[in-house]
Design a protein around this motif. Structure first.
Motif, PDB file in Angstrom:
ATOM      1  N   TYR A  97       0.826  -1.204   0.000  1.00 43.76           N
ATOM      2  CA  TYR A  97       0.000   0.000   0.000  1.00 43.76           C
ATOM      3  C   TYR A  97       0.867   1.263   0.000  1.00 43.76           C
ATOM      4  O   TYR A  97       0.530   2.259  -0.650  1.00 43.76           O
ATOM      5  N   ALA A  98       1.973   1.222   0.724  1.00 38.78           N
ATOM      6  CA  ALA A  98       2.889   2.372   0.723  1.00 38.78           C
ATOM      7  C   ALA A  98       3.485   2.568  -0.666  1.00 38.78           C
ATOM      8  O   ALA A  98       3.579   3.696  -1.166  1.00 38.78           O
ATOM      9  N   PHE A  99       3.890   1.471  -1.298  1.00 41.12           N
ATOM     10  CA  PHE A  99       4.453   1.527  -2.649  1.00 41.12           C
ATOM     11  C   PHE A  99       3.446   2.109  -3.638  1.00 41.12           C
ATOM     12  O   PHE A  99       3.811   2.873  -4.546  1.00 41.12           O
ATOM     13  N   LEU A 100       2.168   1.774  -3.447  1.00 43.44           N
ATOM     14  CA  LEU A 100       1.120   2.258  -4.343  1.00 43.44           C
ATOM     15  C   LEU A 100       0.715   3.703  -4.046  1.00 43.44           C
ATOM     16  O   LEU A 100      -0.054   4.300  -4.797  1.00 43.44           O
ATOM     17  N   GLY A 101       1.209   4.243  -2.944  1.00 41.67           N
ATOM     18  CA  GLY A 101       0.933   5.645  -2.628  1.00 41.67           C
ATOM     19  C   GLY A 101      -0.416   5.897  -1.992  1.00 41.67           C
ATOM     20  O   GLY A 101      -0.952   7.008  -2.085  1.00 41.67           O
ATOM     21  N   ILE A 102      -0.966   4.889  -1.340  1.00 47.46           N
ATOM     22  CA  ILE A 102      -2.258   5.057  -0.665  1.00 47.46           C
ATOM     23  C   ILE A 102      -2.033   5.847   0.623  1.00 47.46           C
ATOM     24  O   ILE A 102      -1.261   5.437   1.488  1.00 47.46           O
ATOM     25  N   GLN A 103      -2.722   6.977   0.749  1.00 48.34           N
ATOM     26  CA  GLN A 103      -2.387   7.940   1.792  1.00 48.34           C
ATOM     27  C   GLN A 103      -2.623   7.423   3.210  1.00 48.34           C
ATOM     28  O   GLN A 103      -1.750   7.499   4.065  1.00 48.34           O
ATOM     29  N   ASP A 104      -3.817   6.914   3.485  1.00 54.25           N
ATOM     30  CA  ASP A 104      -4.132   6.459   4.842  1.00 54.25           C
ATOM     31  C   ASP A 104      -4.398   4.961   4.848  1.00 54.25           C
ATOM     32  O   ASP A 104      -5.162   4.446   4.010  1.00 54.25           O
ATOM     33  N   TYR A 105      -3.778   4.286   5.808  1.00 56.96           N
ATOM     34  CA  TYR A 105      -3.940   2.838   5.959  1.00 56.96           C
ATOM     35  C   TYR A 105      -4.323   2.543   7.404  1.00 56.96           C
ATOM     36  O   TYR A 105      -3.578   2.859   8.331  1.00 56.96           O
ATOM     37  N   PHE A 106      -5.510   1.970   7.581  1.00 54.78           N
ATOM     38  CA  PHE A 106      -6.006   1.640   8.917  1.00 54.78           C
ATOM     39  C   PHE A 106      -6.158   0.129   9.056  1.00 54.78           C
ATOM     40  O   PHE A 106      -6.421  -0.577   8.076  1.00 54.78           O
ATOM     41  N   LEU A 107      -6.005  -0.346  10.290  1.00 58.03           N
ATOM     42  CA  LEU A 107      -6.196  -1.762  10.596  1.00 58.03           C
ATOM     43  C   LEU A 107      -7.079  -1.886  11.829  1.00 58.03           C
ATOM     44  O   LEU A 107      -6.979  -1.079  12.763  1.00 58.03           O
ATOM     45  N   TYR A 108      -7.911  -2.916  11.826  1.00 60.98           N
ATOM     46  CA  TYR A 108      -8.804  -3.148  12.961  1.00 60.98           C
ATOM     47  C   TYR A 108      -8.844  -4.638  13.255  1.00 60.98           C
ATOM     48  O   TYR A 108      -8.941  -5.465  12.344  1.00 60.98           O
ATOM     49  N   ASP A 109      -8.756  -4.966  14.525  1.00 60.67           N
ATOM     50  CA  ASP A 109      -8.795  -6.353  14.991  1.00 60.67           C
ATOM     51  C   ASP A 109     -10.099  -6.553  15.757  1.00 60.67           C
ATOM     52  O   ASP A 109     -10.215  -6.154  16.915  1.00 60.67           O
ATOM     53  N   ALA A 110     -11.089  -7.146  15.104  1.00 65.42           N
ATOM     54  CA  ALA A 110     -12.421  -7.276  15.702  1.00 65.42           C
ATOM     55  C   ALA A 110     -12.398  -8.076  16.998  1.00 65.42           C
ATOM     56  O   ALA A 110     -13.187  -7.822  17.911  1.00 65.42           O
ATOM     57  N   GLU A 111     -11.490  -9.035  17.086  1.00 65.43           N
ATOM     58  CA  GLU A 111     -11.428  -9.882  18.276  1.00 65.43           C
ATOM     59  C   GLU A 111     -10.512  -9.298  19.347  1.00 65.43           C
ATOM     60  O   GLU A 111     -10.541  -9.734  20.502  1.00 65.43           O
ATOM     61  N   GLY A 112      -9.680  -8.326  18.968  1.00 65.84           N
ATOM     62  CA  GLY A 112      -8.744  -7.740  19.923  1.00 65.84           C
ATOM     63  C   GLY A 112      -7.671  -8.710  20.374  1.00 65.84           C
ATOM     64  O   GLY A 112      -7.169  -8.614  21.499  1.00 65.84           O
ATOM     65  N   LEU A 113      -7.279  -9.631  19.484  1.00 66.80           N
ATOM     66  CA  LEU A 113      -6.342 -10.688  19.871  1.00 66.80           C
ATOM     67  C   LEU A 113      -5.022 -10.669  19.106  1.00 66.80           C
ATOM     68  O   LEU A 113      -4.042 -11.256  19.576  1.00 66.80           O
ATOM     69  N   PHE A 114      -4.978 -10.007  17.963  1.00 67.63           N
ATOM     70  CA  PHE A 114      -3.854 -10.235  17.061  1.00 67.63           C
ATOM     71  C   PHE A 114      -2.965  -9.014  16.816  1.00 67.63           C
ATOM     72  O   PHE A 114      -1.745  -9.143  16.784  1.00 67.63           O
ATOM     73  N   LEU A 115      -3.543  -7.856  16.642  1.00 65.72           N
ATOM     74  CA  LEU A 115      -2.744  -6.656  16.409  1.00 65.72           C
ATOM     75  C   LEU A 115      -2.192  -6.114  17.729  1.00 65.72           C
ATOM     76  O   LEU A 115      -2.765  -6.357  18.794  1.00 65.72           O
ATOM     77  N   PRO A 116      -1.093  -5.360  17.679  1.00 66.90           N
ATOM     78  CA  PRO A 116      -0.572  -4.734  18.906  1.00 66.90           C
ATOM     79  C   PRO A 116      -1.608  -3.846  19.588  1.00 66.90           C
ATOM     80  O   PRO A 116      -1.661  -3.765  20.814  1.00 66.90           O
ATOM     81  N   SER A 117      -2.427  -3.164  18.788  1.00 68.00           N
ATOM     82  CA  SER A 117      -3.562  -2.384  19.286  1.00 68.00           C
ATOM     83  C   SER A 117      -4.780  -2.768  18.455  1.00 68.00           C
ATOM     84  O   SER A 117      -4.657  -3.045  17.257  1.00 68.00           O
ATOM     85  N   GLN A 118      -5.952  -2.758  19.068  1.00 69.42           N
ATOM     86  CA  GLN A 118      -7.143  -3.205  18.345  1.00 69.42           C
ATOM     87  C   GLN A 118      -7.420  -2.341  17.123  1.00 69.42           C
ATOM     88  O   GLN A 118      -7.907  -2.831  16.097  1.00 69.42           O
TER      89      GLN A 118
END
Length: 227
Positions: A97-118
């Protein structure tokens, strides 16, 4: 990709909420889980964001997102991370996504188990993603969308700081309007009852006054007869 019911529900609600938010803007395209090809003639150069928003594109249904046809990549993408995807979401996909120049990238972990922050957000600065800081109220602001993302009771809430309002799906908006209409109807019914009660009180007072007048007349007549 397999996902929990909660994951799928919040993902679909997010897309539906964004579609409703931009419904009156004909040049904003909102989609999700669509194949995005970014090198003409090479079908292996493909990625599929869970959520995407692209400004300056006609609002129409697409089978795929062809970057060379659209003339641009999306302005915002979001991934709903799970056990099987979170490593790629923070690694290869993020780099792509950075290579493609997409300005904002968000991530969400519905279970709150996998990402460093939900909930995590990044914005592109000089070709690299920089973490978006908490806005002080537990949310992350996307400058591209001019919206705040919050982890809440619904799962993932979207807030418009300009309108000072939480975004809703069409069904949620309809339900809210119905509740307002019902509350107004109840208020009108209560006012009508109050008016009826006041009318009864006025009628009772009038009857009492008439009875008093009749009694005084009788007393006056008796006095006159004694004379």
């Amino acid at each position: 990709m397999a996902a929990s019911d909660r994951h799928r529900r919040i993902l679909f609600r997010t897309i539906e909420t964004l579609e409703a938010h931009y419904a009156k803007q004909p040049d904003v395209y909102v989609s999700g889980d669509i194949l995005m090809y970014y090198v003409e003639g090479d079908p292996h150069q493909v990625i599929s964001p869970d959520v995407l928003v692209s400004f300056g594109l006609e609002k129409k249904e697409r089978l795929t997102y062809l970057v060379w046809v659209e003339g641009k990549t999306p302005d915002f993408v979001m991934e709903f991370s799970s056990k099987s995807t979170y490593n790629d979401d923070l690694g290869k996909k993020m780099d792509r996504y950075a290579f493609l120049g997409i300005q904002d990238y968000f991530l969400y972990d519905a279970e709150g188990l996998f990402l460093p922050s939900q909930l995590m957000g990044f914005t592109l600065v000089d070709g690299e993603y920089v973490p978006i800081s908490d806005d002080g109220d537990g949310g992350l602001h996307s400058d591209v969308l001019s919206l705040d993302f919050h982890v809440d009771d619904v799962g993932l809430g979207l807030y418009d700081p300009v309108a000072e309002a939480w975004l809703q799906t069409p069904a949620e908006s309809a339900e809210a309007r119905a509740e307002i209409a019902e509350a107004r109807a109840e208020q009108e019914a209560a006012r009508a009852e109050q008016e009826a009660a006041r009318a009864e009180q006025e009628a009772a007072r009038a009857e009492t006054a008439e009875a008093e007048v009749a009694q005084l007349r009788e007393q006056l007549e008796r006095l006159q007869r004694r004379r």
